[in-house]
Design a protein around this motif. Sequence first.
Motif, PDB file in Angstrom:
ATOM      1  N   SER A 249     -16.501  54.839  -0.932  1.00  0.00           N
ATOM      2  CA  SER A 249     -16.436  56.294  -0.944  1.00  0.00           C
ATOM      3  C   SER A 249     -16.629  56.814  -2.355  1.00  0.00           C
ATOM      4  O   SER A 249     -16.358  56.128  -3.340  1.00  0.00           O
ATOM      5  N   LYS A 250     -17.105  58.060  -2.440  1.00  0.00           N
ATOM      6  CA  LYS A 250     -17.239  58.748  -3.718  1.00  0.00           C
ATOM      7  C   LYS A 250     -16.643  60.142  -3.597  1.00  0.00           C
ATOM      8  O   LYS A 250     -16.894  60.858  -2.625  1.00  0.00           O
ATOM      9  N   SER A 251     -15.843  60.516  -4.591  1.00  0.00           N
ATOM     10  CA  SER A 251     -15.328  61.867  -4.714  1.00  0.00           C
ATOM     11  C   SER A 251     -15.190  62.161  -6.200  1.00  0.00           C
ATOM     12  O   SER A 251     -15.197  61.243  -7.029  1.00  0.00           O
TER      13      SER A 251
ATOM     14  N   TRP B 272     -21.249  66.279  -9.297  1.00  0.00           N
ATOM     15  CA  TRP B 272     -21.984  65.317  -8.479  1.00  0.00           C
ATOM     16  C   TRP B 272     -23.204  64.743  -9.186  1.00  0.00           C
ATOM     17  O   TRP B 272     -23.731  63.712  -8.785  1.00  0.00           O
TER      18      TRP B 272
ATOM     19  N   GLY C 284     -12.890  57.873  -8.637  1.00  0.00           N
ATOM     20  CA  GLY C 284     -13.726  58.541  -7.651  1.00  0.00           C
ATOM     21  C   GLY C 284     -14.392  57.590  -6.691  1.00  0.00           C
ATOM     22  O   GLY C 284     -15.073  58.010  -5.772  1.00  0.00           O
ATOM     23  N   GLU C 285     -14.238  56.277  -6.865  1.00  0.00           N
ATOM     24  CA  GLU C 285     -14.838  55.310  -5.957  1.00  0.00           C
ATOM     25  C   GLU C 285     -13.754  54.466  -5.301  1.00  0.00           C
ATOM     26  O   GLU C 285     -12.775  54.098  -5.933  1.00  0.00           O
TER      27      GLU C 285
ATOM     28  N   THR D 190     -16.134  64.668  -0.019  1.00  0.00           N
ATOM     29  CA  THR D 190     -16.014  63.208  -0.126  1.00  0.00           C
ATOM     30  C   THR D 190     -17.168  62.570   0.628  1.00  0.00           C
ATOM     31  O   THR D 190     -17.486  62.975   1.755  1.00  0.00           O
TER      32      THR D 190
ATOM     33  N   MET E 207     -21.568  59.057 -11.019  1.00  0.00           N
ATOM     34  CA  MET E 207     -21.656  59.193  -9.571  1.00  0.00           C
ATOM     35  C   MET E 207     -22.875  58.457  -9.008  1.00  0.00           C
ATOM     36  O   MET E 207     -22.983  58.277  -7.802  1.00  0.00           O
TER      37      MET E 207
END
Length: 398
Positions: free
Chosen positions: A23-25, A32, A9-10, A98, A37
């Motif tokens: 980025s984070k998703s 979240w 996710g990063e 995102t 996160m």
Amino acid sequence: MKRKKLPEGEEIHQTQSKKSSFSKSLSPGQNWKSKSMRIIPEEILRSNPEAFEHRVVFTVPWNNSWQLWLQGDKNCLFMIKEDWNEFVDDNLLASDDTLHFTHQGTMYFQVRIFKKDGKEILSAPLEVEPPHQEPTTVSASGGGRQSFAHVGNPERYLLNPNNPYFEKTLTKTNTALYVSTPVVKKYELEFGPRNSSMHFLLPDGNKLEGFNKIYSGLHAFLGWANVCHKYNLKQGDTVVCEFELSGRVVTAVRVHFVTASNSVNAFSASGRQTSRGRESFDHVESPERYLLNPNNPYFEKTLTKTNSVLYVSPPVIEKYGLEFGPHSSSIDFLLPDGSKMEGFTKSYSGLYGFLGWAAVCQKYNLKPGDTVVCEFELSGGVVSAVRVHFVNESARQL
């Protein structure tokens, strides 16, 4: 050199040979508010070792910003849960969004939010109020005070009518208790250092610890979520927040419940207190027979579920012209077995009461539904002790 794999996710992006964005998703099983996160990527920390010692500040394209404090955990650096969750809630983050973070220097990041279709969010979500701004109406009589039309005469709730105060109606997100700029300016308030301790003083005599924070230039107190949770405060409930000061520096916030469903000092329409400190009960016959001195003032009380404080209702005070010692001054509970227990004079929302009552109830196994007659011992017209007489047979079996 082999590049270290990042958490799912990063993603770290290279800009002019310097890792300055990420980025984070979400990955499967995450949301979240998952702890993973909240982590600051290690590569970002290594490239800017002195920039993220205590906090980061996020700004978005519509010029709102959030300050998030950091805490270490093993070899990682995390944004604290309350701050990150507030950012998530304020921006209504969806599972397929995102986030793209670009380092702007020192602790500052520009945050861009992209939806599933790749469209960037460029304005605040319509369902959410701008962060950190309390709904405020400045009254003609109150200057910069926060006021709500449905709160009548808020000064009557204050322990000290000279103390600064403001009113607050709870919204969906109540992680921190914010103090609006007009209130700060009106009373020329000052605050302790960031992360310094303060207290929330509650109507039942308890206090909960809080911490000074500053978000987007607004002063706030963390720990407010704990108050809301403990006292079941919900969206739409209203409180009056009274500041306790040392000089001009806020050291505590005394919370007075306005909403009847949550008020521990709720009164019936007749003006008599409906639960604590009632003047009389029809089922107690000849209460005077319990008195040691028939000339002493007294009142009757039937215990409720919560008995932290022994309250004295205004009708009782007015009937006997009672006076009380200074706030937190000592009194005694005089018990039927000849023993005595120490108590303390308190005043909550203008209602007098005695702390130490909970210890009496516990020692003598007093329970909801039990009734006592409370006889006042006076010294120069001032209440110096409360002599407790048990009415219920079960309570009198010592």
